[in-house]
Scaffold this active site. Structure first.
Site, PDB file in Angstrom:
ATOM      1  N   ASP A  73      -8.827   0.868   5.392  1.00 39.50           N
ATOM      2  CA  ASP A  73      -7.548   1.533   5.663  1.00 39.50           C
ATOM      3  C   ASP A  73      -7.647   2.454   6.870  1.00 39.50           C
ATOM      4  O   ASP A  73      -8.434   3.400   6.863  1.00 39.50           O
ATOM      5  CB  ASP A  73      -7.174   2.335   4.396  1.00 39.50           C
ATOM      6  CG  ASP A  73      -5.817   3.009   4.486  1.00 39.50           C
ATOM      7  OD1 ASP A  73      -5.085   2.789   5.458  1.00 39.50           O
ATOM      8  OD2 ASP A  73      -5.502   3.770   3.539  1.00 39.50           O
ATOM      9  N   GLY A  74      -6.833   2.172   7.888  1.00 41.58           N
ATOM     10  CA  GLY A  74      -6.731   3.054   9.039  1.00 41.58           C
ATOM     11  C   GLY A  74      -7.026   2.345  10.348  1.00 41.58           C
ATOM     12  O   GLY A  74      -8.143   1.900  10.575  1.00 41.58           O
ATOM     13  N   HIS A  76      -2.639   4.589  -3.146  1.00 41.09           N
ATOM     14  CA  HIS A  76      -3.731   5.366  -2.547  1.00 41.09           C
ATOM     15  C   HIS A  76      -3.383   6.849  -2.649  1.00 41.09           C
ATOM     16  O   HIS A  76      -2.525   7.341  -1.924  1.00 41.09           O
ATOM     17  CB  HIS A  76      -3.880   4.916  -1.080  1.00 41.09           C
ATOM     18  CG  HIS A  76      -4.900   5.683  -0.303  1.00 41.09           C
ATOM     19  ND1 HIS A  76      -4.954   5.629   1.080  1.00 41.09           N
ATOM     20  CD2 HIS A  76      -5.922   6.497  -0.691  1.00 41.09           C
ATOM     21  CE1 HIS A  76      -5.953   6.399   1.501  1.00 41.09           C
ATOM     22  NE2 HIS A  76      -6.550   6.931   0.462  1.00 41.09           N
ATOM     23  N   GLY A  97      -4.436  11.038   6.242  1.00 38.13           N
ATOM     24  CA  GLY A  97      -3.367  11.997   6.498  1.00 38.13           C
ATOM     25  C   GLY A  97      -2.224  11.452   7.330  1.00 38.13           C
ATOM     26  O   GLY A  97      -1.084  11.849   7.135  1.00 38.13           O
ATOM     27  N   PHE A  98      -2.544  10.566   8.239  1.00 39.34           N
ATOM     28  CA  PHE A  98      -1.493  10.078   9.142  1.00 39.34           C
ATOM     29  C   PHE A  98      -1.684   8.602   9.458  1.00 39.34           C
ATOM     30  O   PHE A  98      -2.814   8.126   9.589  1.00 39.34           O
ATOM     31  CB  PHE A  98      -1.522  10.862  10.459  1.00 39.34           C
ATOM     32  CG  PHE A  98      -1.294  12.327  10.261  1.00 39.34           C
ATOM     33  CD1 PHE A  98      -0.008  12.860  10.260  1.00 39.34           C
ATOM     34  CD2 PHE A  98      -2.366  13.184  10.012  1.00 39.34           C
ATOM     35  CE1 PHE A  98       0.200  14.220  10.047  1.00 39.34           C
ATOM     36  CE2 PHE A  98      -2.166  14.544   9.790  1.00 39.34           C
ATOM     37  CZ  PHE A  98      -0.874  15.063   9.809  1.00 39.34           C
ATOM     38  N   GLY A  99      -0.558   7.911   9.614  1.00 41.88           N
ATOM     39  CA  GLY A  99      -0.596   6.546  10.118  1.00 41.88           C
ATOM     40  C   GLY A  99      -0.737   6.583  11.630  1.00 41.88           C
ATOM     41  O   GLY A  99      -0.625   7.643  12.247  1.00 41.88           O
ATOM     42  N   GLY A 100      -1.017   5.440  12.216  1.00 46.44           N
ATOM     43  CA  GLY A 100      -1.005   5.328  13.670  1.00 46.44           C
ATOM     44  C   GLY A 100      -2.211   5.867  14.401  1.00 46.44           C
ATOM     45  O   GLY A 100      -2.179   6.033  15.610  1.00 46.44           O
ATOM     46  N   MET A 143      -3.964  10.558  -2.016  1.00 43.50           N
ATOM     47  CA  MET A 143      -4.667  11.552  -1.192  1.00 43.50           C
ATOM     48  C   MET A 143      -4.217  12.919  -1.704  1.00 43.50           C
ATOM     49  O   MET A 143      -3.482  13.652  -1.052  1.00 43.50           O
ATOM     50  CB  MET A 143      -4.317  11.348   0.282  1.00 43.50           C
ATOM     51  CG  MET A 143      -5.010  10.104   0.853  1.00 43.50           C
ATOM     52  SD  MET A 143      -4.224   9.503   2.356  1.00 43.50           S
ATOM     53  CE  MET A 143      -2.956   8.468   1.641  1.00 43.50           C
ATOM     54  N   GLY A 181      -0.536  -0.370   8.588  1.00 43.83           N
ATOM     55  CA  GLY A 181       0.741   0.331   8.616  1.00 43.83           C
ATOM     56  C   GLY A 181       1.453   0.090   9.925  1.00 43.83           C
ATOM     57  O   GLY A 181       2.309  -0.788  10.041  1.00 43.83           O
ATOM     58  N   SER A 182       1.075   0.860  10.949  1.00 45.60           N
ATOM     59  CA  SER A 182       1.781   0.733  12.230  1.00 45.60           C
ATOM     60  C   SER A 182       1.632  -0.662  12.829  1.00 45.60           C
ATOM     61  O   SER A 182       2.574  -1.164  13.447  1.00 45.60           O
ATOM     62  CB  SER A 182       1.326   1.814  13.199  1.00 45.60           C
ATOM     63  OG  SER A 182      -0.052   1.977  13.142  1.00 45.60           O
ATOM     64  N   HIS A 236       0.848  -1.196   0.000  1.00 44.20           N
ATOM     65  CA  HIS A 236       0.000   0.000   0.000  1.00 44.20           C
ATOM     66  C   HIS A 236       0.883   1.246   0.000  1.00 44.20           C
ATOM     67  O   HIS A 236       1.747   1.420   0.858  1.00 44.20           O
ATOM     68  CB  HIS A 236      -0.901  -0.015   1.238  1.00 44.20           C
ATOM     69  CG  HIS A 236      -1.952   1.042   1.252  1.00 44.20           C
ATOM     70  ND1 HIS A 236      -3.116   0.954   0.508  1.00 44.20           N
ATOM     71  CD2 HIS A 236      -2.029   2.217   1.920  1.00 44.20           C
ATOM     72  CE1 HIS A 236      -3.859   2.036   0.724  1.00 44.20           C
ATOM     73  NE2 HIS A 236      -3.217   2.819   1.579  1.00 44.20           N
TER      74      HIS A 236
END
Ligand code: DX5
Ligand code: ZN
Length: 216
Positions: free
Chosen positions: A175-176, A66, A142-145, A68, A197-198, A33
């Site tokens: 996703d997220g 992806h 906008g942000f991972g985690g 954005m 991700g994280s 991703h």
């Protein structure tokens, strides 16, 4: 039903990008991703073509991009040429949805549309028969985690029904805030691909976390 893990390379160690790419390449994850952020559609800037090139050099697996970014119609073709197998853009980011779909298809990739947490699944109805993927955001992009937004699982189930109703063959990706802790409910609701991700990159063993998601 299909179960795919798509590790978000946004959480990789960019000082060791080749190492992390090869690690995912050896794992059971089938997709990569790629989160592209422009600082306009989302309040963050990630990376673009040179980083994508470094990743595609180190793997033959599926590249799940992806976007954005605003006005994705300006860039979708280049992202296909840069090696993306799926190019997903945000429905909130463009007025030229048809043009984006057509450009992605003409360039030879699969087209995906993503919706932010507050965007109703109904906005996808007219496009569903033409696309191969819907990416449901379970955090604000906008942000991972970030933490998984409750209610996203119900949204997946609702989308699943809309996909069936419209005769679409689109696959659902989420996703997220996804991890082995909530993977099961998402697969059960109809998701077939999960971005992590994280959860993957911060795990003591990323490979093990990928397996746990697949076997959730
Ligand atoms: C967020 C990105 C996600 C993010 C996922 O805007 O689209 O792909 O990197 O990261 P986690 O799994 O940590 O929520
Ligand atoms: Zn993403």
């Amino acid at each position: 039903m299909t179960r795919i893990v798509s590790p978000s390379m946004l959480s990789a160690d960019f000082g060791h990008l080749e190492r992390d790419t090869r690690m995912i390449d050896r794992s059971r994850a089938e997709w990569f991703h790629i989160d592209v952020m422009d600082g306009v559609f989302v309040p963050n800037i990630s990376f673009g073509f040179p980083v994508l090139a470094a990743i595609t050099k180190a793997t033959e697996k599926v590249i799940d991009t992806h976007l954005m970014i605003v006005e994705p119609e300006k860039y979708v073709e280049r992202f296909v040429k840069a090696g993306s197998h799926y190019v997903t853009f945000h429905i909130e980011a463009t007025e030229k949805v048809q043009e984006c779909i057509d450009l992605i298809h003409q360039a030879g990739a699969k087209a995906g549309i993503s919706i932010k947490p507050k965007t109703p699944v109904e906005t996808l109805r007219e496009w569903l028969p033409q696309i191969e993927l819907v990416l449901v955001m379970s955090v604000e992009p906008g942000f991972g985690g970030q933490s998984f937004i409750e209610g996203s699982t119900e949204k997946v189930a609702e989308l699943k029904r809309l996909i069936a109703e419209t005769g679409s063959k689109a696959m659902i990706e989420v996703d997220g805030g996804v991890s082995s802790k909530n993977a099961r409910e998402l697969f059960d609701a109809g998701a077939e691909a999960l971005v992590a991700g994280s959860a993957v990159f911060k795990a003591p063993s990323p490979e093990e976390e990928i397996s746990k998601i697949l076997e959730a």
